[in-house]
Design an enzyme around this catalytic site. Structure first.
Site, PDB file in Angstrom:
ATOM      1  N   GLY A   1       0.729  -1.129   0.029  1.00 37.12           N
ATOM      2  CA  GLY A   1       0.123  -0.002  -0.087  1.00 37.12           C
ATOM      3  C   GLY A   1       0.823   1.298   0.068  1.00 37.12           C
ATOM      4  CB  SER A   2       4.040   2.217  -1.511  1.00 36.59           C
ATOM      5  OG  SER A   2       3.476   2.354  -3.074  1.00 36.59           O
ATOM      6  CG  ASN A   3      -0.117   4.100  -5.258  1.00 45.52           C
ATOM      7  OD1 ASN A   3       0.128   5.268  -5.556  1.00 45.52           O
ATOM      8  ND2 ASN A   3       0.190   3.024  -5.564  1.00 45.52           N
TER       9      ASN A   3
ATOM     10  CE  LYS B   1      -9.520 -11.854  -3.812  1.00 47.79           C
ATOM     11  NZ  LYS B   1      -9.937 -13.307  -3.990  1.00 47.79           N
TER      12      LYS B   1
ATOM     13  CB  ILE C   1     -14.874  -3.107  -7.070  1.00 50.63           C
ATOM     14  CG1 ILE C   1     -13.622  -2.462  -6.632  1.00 50.63           C
ATOM     15  CG2 ILE C   1     -15.990  -2.256  -6.488  1.00 50.63           C
ATOM     16  CD1 ILE C   1     -13.172  -2.835  -5.175  1.00 50.63           C
TER      17      ILE C   1
ATOM     18  CG  HIS D   1      -3.078  -0.029 -14.844  1.00 47.21           C
ATOM     19  ND1 HIS D   1      -3.132  -1.298 -14.604  1.00 47.21           N
ATOM     20  CD2 HIS D   1      -2.665  -0.025 -16.057  1.00 47.21           C
ATOM     21  CE1 HIS D   1      -2.739  -2.247 -15.289  1.00 47.21           C
ATOM     22  NE2 HIS D   1      -2.264  -1.419 -16.409  1.00 47.21           N
TER      23      HIS D   1
ATOM     24  CG  ASP E   1      -6.494  -2.652 -15.202  1.00 50.82           C
ATOM     25  OD1 ASP E   1      -6.525  -2.183 -14.058  1.00 50.82           O
ATOM     26  OD2 ASP E   1      -5.713  -3.458 -15.390  1.00 50.82           O
TER      27      ASP E   1
ATOM     28  CD  GLU F   1       1.462   3.161  -9.325  1.00 49.21           C
ATOM     29  OE1 GLU F   1       0.719   3.097  -8.579  1.00 49.21           O
ATOM     30  OE2 GLU F   1       2.119   2.474 -10.047  1.00 49.21           O
TER      31      GLU F   1
HETATM   32  C1  GRF Z   1       0.628  -0.138  -8.116  1.00 48.52           C
HETATM   33  O1  GRF Z   1       1.779  -0.225  -9.008  1.00 48.52           O
HETATM   34  C2  GRF Z   1      -0.570   0.426  -8.394  1.00 48.52           C
HETATM   35  O2  GRF Z   1      -0.444   0.947  -9.827  1.00 48.52           O
HETATM   36  C3  GRF Z   1      -1.420  -0.854  -8.875  1.00 48.52           C
HETATM   37  O3  GRF Z   1      -0.839  -1.818  -7.768  1.00 48.52           O
HETATM   38  C4  GRF Z   1       0.406  -1.437  -7.293  1.00 48.52           C
HETATM   39  C5  GRF Z   1       0.221  -1.077  -5.723  1.00 48.52           C
HETATM   40  O4  GRF Z   1       1.257  -0.773  -5.012  1.00 48.52           O
HETATM   41  N1  GRF Z   1      -2.815  -0.902  -9.080  1.00 48.52           N
HETATM   42  P1  GRF Z   1       1.094  -0.226  -3.677  1.00 48.52           P
HETATM   43  O5  GRF Z   1       0.473  -1.485  -2.836  1.00 48.52           O
HETATM   44  O6  GRF Z   1       0.326   0.893  -3.635  1.00 48.52           O
HETATM   45  O7  GRF Z   1       2.866  -0.020  -3.239  1.00 48.52           O
END
Ligand code: GRF
Length: 215
Positions: A14-16, A93, A95, A111, A152, A181
């Site tokens: 979950g780095s995002n 998964k 949605i 993505h 996607d 991202e």
């Molecule tokens: C990211 O590359 C995102 O584009 C994709 O899954 C990856 C998740 O990375 N949907 P993180 O878990 O947020 O680090």
């Protein structure tokens, strides 16, 4: 538009999610994360969320006999915390319809390529960058899009290009795309938070730019 109260769905690190959290802390984005939900019981993001004081829930369809019950539980978890926006951060998964109907145009995904290229079923993680390199594409990038019932797929909110270098490996490319991202996801959320976005079918219109053009 009320204050964005985000529910994050994630399956891994979950780095995002962390990058969005940082943008909120730095007051770049006016929003809060009200819950983190993972389908993976030991996903590192659940521990991280708990450390930050964010409610962290392991909810998986495997825990329920019927899919309806799973969706009911998901929706009640989101409702209990007044979640009005869902962010997918590496959620592996699909949605379900009940979530998409309740949160119409309010589920966002990121993505690691420029959709509609290098997307769809099976196109996640390293496979995406491998496919980009094998194809010989010179540019890849990041797509933030609203989520519909297909993988996607859905209205594109933001895209940013990332150049492919001749000596790139999957790892070097994946890192540059992931860094991008982290810069892009919160900016897409900022458009919703500031009510600067309108969705017309598959098209997204930025209302701030519309005003500029009208002047
Ligand atoms: C990211 O590359 C995102 O584009 C994709 O899954 C990856 C998740 O990375 N949907 P993180 O878990 O947020 O680090």
């Amino acid at each position: 538009m009320p204050h964005l109260k985000i529910g994050v769905f994630a399956s891994g690190t979950g780095s995002n999610c962390k990058a969005i959290f940082e943008s909120i802390k730095k007051e770049l984005l006016d929003a809060s994360i009200g819950v983190v939900i993972s389908n993976v019981s030991d996903a590192p993001i659940l521990d991280w969320a708990t450390e930050q004081g964010i409610p962290a829930k392991h909810i998986s369809s495997d825990q329920f006999n019927e899919l309806d019950k799973f969706h009911e539980h998901l929706l009640s978890t989101l409702k209990k915390r007044q979640i009005n926006f869902i962010v997918l951060a590496g959620y592996m998964k699909k949605i379900g319809r009940p979530i998409l109907t309740t949160y119409t145009n309010r589920v966002l995904n990121i993505h690691p390529a420029l959709l509609p290229s290098f997307g769809g079923k099976g196109m996640y993680g390293r496979q995406v960058h491998q496919a980009v390199l094998e194809y010989g594409a010179k540019v890849t990038g990041v797509t933030v899009h609203l989520v519909d019932a297909e993988y996607d797929h859905g209205p594109v909110v933001l895209q940013e290009p990332v150049r492919v270098h001749p000596n790139d490996t999957v790892d070097t490319l994946a890192k540059r795309v992931l860094d991008m991202e982290h810069q892009v996801y919160w900016r897409a959320l900022d458009l919703f938070s500031k009510n600067q976005i309108e969705i017309h079918g598959q098209k997204v219109v930025f209302t701030n730019q519309k005003e500029d053009r009208d002047e």
